[in-house]
Structure formats: structure tokens, C-alpha cells
Scaffold this active site. Structure first.
Site, PDB file in Angstrom:
ATOM      1  N   LYS A   1       0.622  -1.400   0.239  1.00 43.08           N
ATOM      2  CA  LYS A   1      -0.273  -0.543   0.096  1.00 43.08           C
ATOM      3  C   LYS A   1       0.996   1.563   0.214  1.00 43.08           C
ATOM      4  O   LYS A   1       0.443   2.407  -0.446  1.00 43.08           O
ATOM      5  CB  LYS A   1      -0.940   0.108   1.820  1.00 43.08           C
ATOM      6  CG  LYS A   1      -2.449   0.244   0.816  1.00 43.08           C
ATOM      7  CD  LYS A   1      -2.823  -0.258   2.593  1.00 43.08           C
ATOM      8  CE  LYS A   1      -2.125  -0.306   3.708  1.00 43.08           C
ATOM      9  NZ  LYS A   1      -2.219   0.133   5.160  1.00 43.08           N
TER      10      LYS A   1
ATOM     11  N   ARG B   1      -3.275  -7.282  13.475  1.00 41.70           N
ATOM     12  CA  ARG B   1      -3.163  -6.542  12.760  1.00 41.70           C
ATOM     13  C   ARG B   1      -4.341  -7.259  12.109  1.00 41.70           C
ATOM     14  O   ARG B   1      -5.756  -6.404  11.091  1.00 41.70           O
ATOM     15  CB  ARG B   1      -1.913  -6.100  12.294  1.00 41.70           C
ATOM     16  CG  ARG B   1      -1.328  -4.179  13.577  1.00 41.70           C
ATOM     17  CD  ARG B   1      -0.080  -4.568  13.124  1.00 41.70           C
ATOM     18  NE  ARG B   1       0.589  -3.989  11.850  1.00 41.70           N
ATOM     19  CZ  ARG B   1       1.547  -4.510  11.567  1.00 41.70           C
ATOM     20  NH1 ARG B   1       2.418  -5.592  11.529  1.00 41.70           N
ATOM     21  NH2 ARG B   1       1.856  -3.687  10.327  1.00 41.70           N
TER      22      ARG B   1
HETATM   23  P1  ADP Z   1       0.242  -1.385   8.985  1.00 43.54           P
HETATM   24  O1  ADP Z   1      -0.139  -0.964   7.533  1.00 43.54           O
HETATM   25  O2  ADP Z   1       1.463  -2.254   8.749  1.00 43.54           O
HETATM   26  O3  ADP Z   1      -0.090  -1.521   9.919  1.00 43.54           O
HETATM   27  P2  ADP Z   1       1.084   1.552   8.520  1.00 43.54           P
HETATM   28  O4  ADP Z   1       2.052   2.029   9.361  1.00 43.54           O
HETATM   29  O5  ADP Z   1      -0.462   1.550   8.532  1.00 43.54           O
HETATM   30  O6  ADP Z   1       1.011   0.165   9.426  1.00 43.54           O
HETATM   31  O7  ADP Z   1       0.338   1.679  10.945  1.00 43.54           O
HETATM   32  C1  ADP Z   1       0.555   1.604  11.665  1.00 43.54           C
HETATM   33  C2  ADP Z   1       0.390   1.289  13.145  1.00 43.54           C
HETATM   34  O8  ADP Z   1      -0.289   3.299  13.213  1.00 43.54           O
HETATM   35  C3  ADP Z   1      -1.029   0.217  13.037  1.00 43.54           C
HETATM   36  O9  ADP Z   1      -1.114  -0.569  13.435  1.00 43.54           O
HETATM   37  C4  ADP Z   1      -1.817   1.742  14.625  1.00 43.54           C
HETATM   38  O10 ADP Z   1      -1.417   1.061  15.008  1.00 43.54           O
HETATM   39  C5  ADP Z   1      -1.756   3.182  13.633  1.00 43.54           C
HETATM   40  N1  ADP Z   1      -2.540   3.045  13.309  1.00 43.54           N
HETATM   41  C6  ADP Z   1      -2.131   4.428  11.788  1.00 43.54           C
HETATM   42  N2  ADP Z   1      -3.730   4.090  10.236  1.00 43.54           N
HETATM   43  C7  ADP Z   1      -4.481   4.419  11.492  1.00 43.54           C
HETATM   44  C8  ADP Z   1      -5.679   4.629  11.710  1.00 43.54           C
HETATM   45  N3  ADP Z   1      -6.841   5.043  10.976  1.00 43.54           N
HETATM   46  N4  ADP Z   1      -6.693   4.233  13.052  1.00 43.54           N
HETATM   47  C9  ADP Z   1      -5.916   4.105  14.465  1.00 43.54           C
HETATM   48  N5  ADP Z   1      -4.568   3.351  13.986  1.00 43.54           N
HETATM   49  C10 ADP Z   1      -3.455   3.558  13.064  1.00 43.54           C
END
Ligand code: ADP
Ligand code: ZN
Length: 221
Positions: free
Chosen positions: A24, A177
């Protein structure tokens, strides 16, 4: 059917969906470059705040490390403040938001979305991809034991630091997750599918291939 320019005129608010490890983030950056839009990746945003040691970062860290979502009140506030900036006036690409129906409501009330791109891969593949991920704690570079190994085992090519497994890439956190993704994030896709705003793409092939497929579909919308 419409081409690049029609696309540019019409559609500007894009969100990418996909489980962790679906590529992504990479696709978001490539699309941003092509369509001259800015990306807002909530995960990156939180990681930056953690690095800065801000209050927001300290708060978010507690949830992220466990593989939990940061509470909606905090995340929605971040979205509101960020997307309100001038650089997002022409549109935006969201990576990692919205992640549940509450966030979706908030986004729809305040900004709206035109197109949702879903990158699909199965759970087994996610576990394989994330399990092999190694991160540089110093400069942030990301490697993969199979797909993109560092030149020297366990050492960052760029800065020479020892590579680590990000705490949210440990098996328990990966499973949590994934569960959150299926339970809370996927229902969002149904709504957009009904509105015919959803593009579903097989994310198993190579990055370039997936990218071409996304572009093809976007410009057909
Ligand atoms: P991944 O897609 O591998 O989980 P991200 O970098 O998108 O990695 O997100 C890492 C962490 O940041 C998530 O596991 C969550 O704890 C937090 N996070 C990211 N986006 C959100 C969101 N929209 N709402 C709540 N927590 C979020
Ligand atoms: Zn490094």
C-alpha cells in the site's frame, strides 16, 4: 471511459486499502507522483511523532507497539488538522485511513472520498511478507529477507546500523493487525462497492504490475 486528463479533473480524493504488507505505502507514493497529489499515511505520521518524542507520539506508541489501533478521537483529530492544510486542497491519497466505520463516518462528514483502491492479498502471504521484514532503527530503511535483503546480513546498507524487527511486525502483533483488518476495515469496502467507487486489485504480482493495473482501472472510472 476517460483518460488521464479527465481523471485529473474529476477524481482527487483517493484512499488505498489493503492488509499490512500489501504494498500500500509503495503504491501510494507512486500514485502521488503521477497525479501530483500529497499522501497522508497515518502510520508514518504516528511514527514521525514517536521519533520526535511529542506528547501525541508518546500516546500513540502505547497502542502501535501492541498492534492496536490508535483511538479514533486521536486519529480523527490528526486527519482533521492535516487534511485541512493547503497542500491537500487539490486532493489527497490516504494510506491507512479510514480503518473502521467510525473513522469512515468522520471522513465522509468532513472531506469525502471519490475512489477506493483495494489491494488484495491473502493472510498467508501477509504473514510471509511481514515476517521477513527488517527495519533500520536509525534511518528508517526497510528490507525483506527474501525480496530485498541487505548486502550484509542484519546490517543497514545505508547507515550501517543493526537491523531490527519492528515491534508491530512480531507474530502476535501481525495476527492482531490482520484480525482488525478483517473485522473493522473490510466492512468499509462494502459501502464503497455499493456506491461503485471501489477498485479491487490483486496485489500478489510485482510492484510495477500492480501499479499498472491500478492506473488502468483509475482512468477507466
Ligand atoms: P500497517 O499497515 O503495517 O499496520 P501502518 O504504518 O499503516 O502499518 O500503521 C501502523 C500502526 O499505526 C497501526 O498498527 C496502528 O496502530 C496505527 N494506525 C495507523 N493508521 C491508523 C488509523 N487510521 N487508526 C488508528 N490507528 C492507526
Ligand atoms: Zn539505516
Amino acid at each position: 471511459m476517460c483518460g488521464f486528463y479527465e481523471f485529473m479533473r474529476g477524481i482527487k480524493k483517493i484512499a488505498l486499502f489493503g492488509p499490512q504488507g500489501s504494498g500500500k505505502g509503495t503504491q501510494a507514493e507512486m500514485l502521488a507522483k503521477k497525479y501530483k497529489l500529497n499522501v497522508l499515511a497515518t502510520g508514518d505520521f504516528f511514527r514521525k511523532e514517536i521519533k520526535k518524542g511529542s506528547d501525541l507520539g508518546k500516546l500513540a506508541k502505547k497502542f502501535i507497539e501492541k498492534g492496536k489501533l490508535v483511538p479514533d478521537v486521536i486519529t480523527n483529530r490528526v486527519i482533521f488538522d492535516e487534511l485541512g492544510q493547503k497542500k491537500y486542497l487539490a486532493g489527497f491519497i490516504l494510506d491507512g485511513y479510514p480503518r473502521n466505520l467510525n473513522q469512515l463516518d468522520f471522513l465522509e462528514k468532513n472531506f469525502g472520498l471519490d475512489i477506493i483502491v483495494q489491494l488484495h492479498i491473502d493472510d498467508k502471504m501477509v504473514i510471509k511478507r511481514l515476517g521477513g521484514r527488517r527495519t533500520c532503527p536509525n534511518c528508517g530503511a526497510i528490507y525483506h529477507l527474501e525480496n530485498n535483503p541487505p548486502k550484509k546480513d542484519g546490517i543497514c546498507d545505508i547507515c550501517g546500523a543493526d537491523l531490527v524487527v519492528r515491534s508491530d511486525d512480531r507474530p502476535e502483533a501481525i495476527m492482531r493487525r490482520l484480525w482488525i483488518y478483517h473485522e473493522q476495515t473490510e466492512p468499509i469496502l462494502n459501502k464503497y462497492a455499493k456506491e461503485k467507487k471501489l477498485i479491487k486489485i490483486d496485489a500478489k504480482p510485482h510492484i510495477e504490475k500492480v501499479y499498472e493495473k491500478i492506473i488502468g482501472q483509475l482512468e477507466k472510472k
